[in-house]
Design a protein around this motif. Structure first.
Motif, PDB file in Angstrom:
ATOM      1  N   TRP A 168     -17.421 -87.372 -83.686  1.00  0.00           N
ATOM      2  CA  TRP A 168     -17.290 -86.846 -85.042  1.00  0.00           C
ATOM      3  C   TRP A 168     -18.315 -85.745 -85.256  1.00  0.00           C
ATOM      4  O   TRP A 168     -19.422 -85.782 -84.730  1.00  0.00           O
ATOM      5  CB  TRP A 168     -17.523 -87.947 -86.068  1.00  0.00           C
ATOM      6  N   GLY A 169     -17.957 -84.779 -86.065  1.00  0.00           N
ATOM      7  CA  GLY A 169     -18.905 -83.756 -86.454  1.00  0.00           C
ATOM      8  C   GLY A 169     -19.852 -84.275 -87.518  1.00  0.00           C
ATOM      9  O   GLY A 169     -19.875 -85.474 -87.837  1.00  0.00           O
ATOM     10  N   PRO A 170     -20.668 -83.387 -88.108  1.00  0.00           N
ATOM     11  CA  PRO A 170     -21.605 -83.814 -89.159  1.00  0.00           C
ATOM     12  C   PRO A 170     -20.859 -84.481 -90.310  1.00  0.00           C
ATOM     13  O   PRO A 170     -19.775 -84.041 -90.696  1.00  0.00           O
ATOM     14  CB  PRO A 170     -22.232 -82.482 -89.605  1.00  0.00           C
ATOM     15  N   PRO A 171     -21.400 -85.555 -90.867  1.00  0.00           N
ATOM     16  CA  PRO A 171     -20.716 -86.269 -91.952  1.00  0.00           C
ATOM     17  C   PRO A 171     -20.340 -85.369 -93.119  1.00  0.00           C
ATOM     18  O   PRO A 171     -19.289 -85.564 -93.740  1.00  0.00           O
ATOM     19  CB  PRO A 171     -21.739 -87.337 -92.373  1.00  0.00           C
ATOM     20  N   GLU A 172     -21.167 -84.373 -93.410  1.00  0.00           N
ATOM     21  CA  GLU A 172     -20.863 -83.497 -94.537  1.00  0.00           C
ATOM     22  C   GLU A 172     -19.654 -82.604 -94.273  1.00  0.00           C
ATOM     23  O   GLU A 172     -19.108 -81.990 -95.190  1.00  0.00           O
ATOM     24  CB  GLU A 172     -22.078 -82.626 -94.886  1.00  0.00           C
ATOM     25  N   ARG A 173     -19.207 -82.546 -93.022  1.00  0.00           N
ATOM     26  CA  ARG A 173     -18.020 -81.761 -92.680  1.00  0.00           C
ATOM     27  C   ARG A 173     -16.829 -82.657 -92.320  1.00  0.00           C
ATOM     28  O   ARG A 173     -15.830 -82.170 -91.822  1.00  0.00           O
ATOM     29  CB  ARG A 173     -18.329 -80.805 -91.526  1.00  0.00           C
ATOM     30  N   CYS A 174     -16.970 -83.939 -92.561  1.00  0.00           N
ATOM     31  CA  CYS A 174     -15.904 -84.902 -92.260  1.00  0.00           C
ATOM     32  C   CYS A 174     -15.584 -85.690 -93.523  1.00  0.00           C
ATOM     33  O   CYS A 174     -16.280 -86.659 -93.858  1.00  0.00           O
ATOM     34  CB  CYS A 174     -16.318 -85.848 -91.137  1.00  0.00           C
ATOM     35  N   ALA A 175     -14.538 -85.283 -94.219  1.00  0.00           N
ATOM     36  CA  ALA A 175     -14.174 -85.968 -95.464  1.00  0.00           C
ATOM     37  C   ALA A 175     -13.850 -87.431 -95.224  1.00  0.00           C
ATOM     38  O   ALA A 175     -14.110 -88.287 -96.076  1.00  0.00           O
ATOM     39  CB  ALA A 175     -12.986 -85.261 -96.111  1.00  0.00           C
ATOM     40  N   THR A 176     -13.302 -87.744 -94.051  1.00  0.00           N
ATOM     41  CA  THR A 176     -12.904 -89.122 -93.756  1.00  0.00           C
ATOM     42  C   THR A 176     -14.101 -90.052 -93.672  1.00  0.00           C
ATOM     43  O   THR A 176     -13.958 -91.271 -93.794  1.00  0.00           O
ATOM     44  CB  THR A 176     -12.084 -89.161 -92.457  1.00  0.00           C
TER      45      THR A 176
END
Length: 287
Positions: A168-176
């Motif tokens: 996964w990418g950075p949490p702030e760039r992953c709405a899921t």
């Protein structure tokens, strides 16, 4: 299931299974798996997968990534030991008469870890030129399992062959990411207060180095999760197995209710559900 996007595990001994594993595997193959197509395409394009590629896919699931590589002319081998139901769908996709006799000779689907390939294949096969582990690392508890698969697979690959890890990418760039937190919150009675947490940014490099691989480049790919409606979103997300512990700790009705609430910000005016995500991949080399 440890919290990755795709890994599916059996319930612990003594726990009552509360899901239809065959239906969930079908939901995965028909709804959720396609969300990773941009990731597969980006990796195959960068590594020029085609005729002459011998691909070993770790955790091949229901086989979409194998199908895409085979359509490029690659000889593909998929191993999967955590979900017989998904593996059965991979066999339906890759081993029917649709492909013809010659293409089927270049496809192997094995129920078990990489170490079982010798027993399953009969005659010794040439080394693999590419190994993929498309199960995204990025939530606590999964890197050791991936590391074990990698260590078993590395001896089967040729020297210098690329090995692809994804996360996964950075949490702030992953709405899921905000939706997946529901799993940890509801499962707290069984899993403790830790819940789910994002992995460190350098998690892929650490897994590669612990497995004896040499990092050699990386990339990021946008993988939006799009669903026809909320029901499809529920079925797709539940098919990952991420919410198994939450279902066991509460019940399916409670999980559906809280997951629906978490999805609400991503429901569009036409009823579709859309969540932007970024995934990261690492290319490492066999020494």
């Amino acid at each position: 299931m440890t919290p990755t996007l795709v890994r599916q595990h059996r319930t612990h001994a003594g726990a009552k299974p509360r899901v239809d594993l065959c239906a969930r595997a079908r939901d995965w193959s028909e709804i959720q798996e396609r969300m990773l197509v941009p990731l597969y395409e980006a990796v195959y394009e960068r590594l020029e997968v085609g005729t002459g590629t011998r691909l070993l896919a770790l955790g091949c699931g229901s086989g979409l990534s194998l199908l895409m590589a085979a359509s490029r002319g690659a000889a593909v081998t998929g191993v999967e030991h955590s979900s017989p139901e998904r593996l059965a769908l991979a066999r339906e996709r890759l081993l029917p008469d649709t492909w013809g006799a010659r293409a089927r000779a270049d496809v192997r689907i094995v129920d078990g870890p990489p170490g079982d390939l010798g027993a399953a294949g009969g005659a010794e096969t040439p080394p693999y030129t590419l190994v993929t582990a498309f199960e995204p690392i990025g939530w606590a508890g999964d890197s050791e399992g991936v590391g074990g698969l990698l260590r078993a697979a590395i001896p089967l690959a040729e020297r210098g062959a690329p090995v692809v890890l994804t996360g996964w990418g950075p949490p702030e760039r992953c709405a899921t990411a905000s939706v997946l937190r529901v799993a940890g919150k509801l499962a707290d009675p069984l899993r403790g207060a830790g819940g789910t947490r994002p992995a460190l940014r350098d998690g892929l490099e650490e897994v590669a180095q612990r497995s004896g691989l040499r990092p050699d480049g990386s990339g990021r790919v946008a993988c939006p999760f799009g669903y026809a409606d909320t029901d499809s979103a529920l079925r797709g997300l539940l098919s990952t197995g991420l919410f198994d512990a939450a279902i066991t700790a509460t019940d399916r009705t409670q999980v559906n209710k809280e997951l629906t609430e978490a999805l609400h910000p991503y429901v569009r005016g036409d009823g579709t559900v859309w969540m932007h995500n970024v995934f990261r991949y690492l290319i490492a080399r066999v020494p």
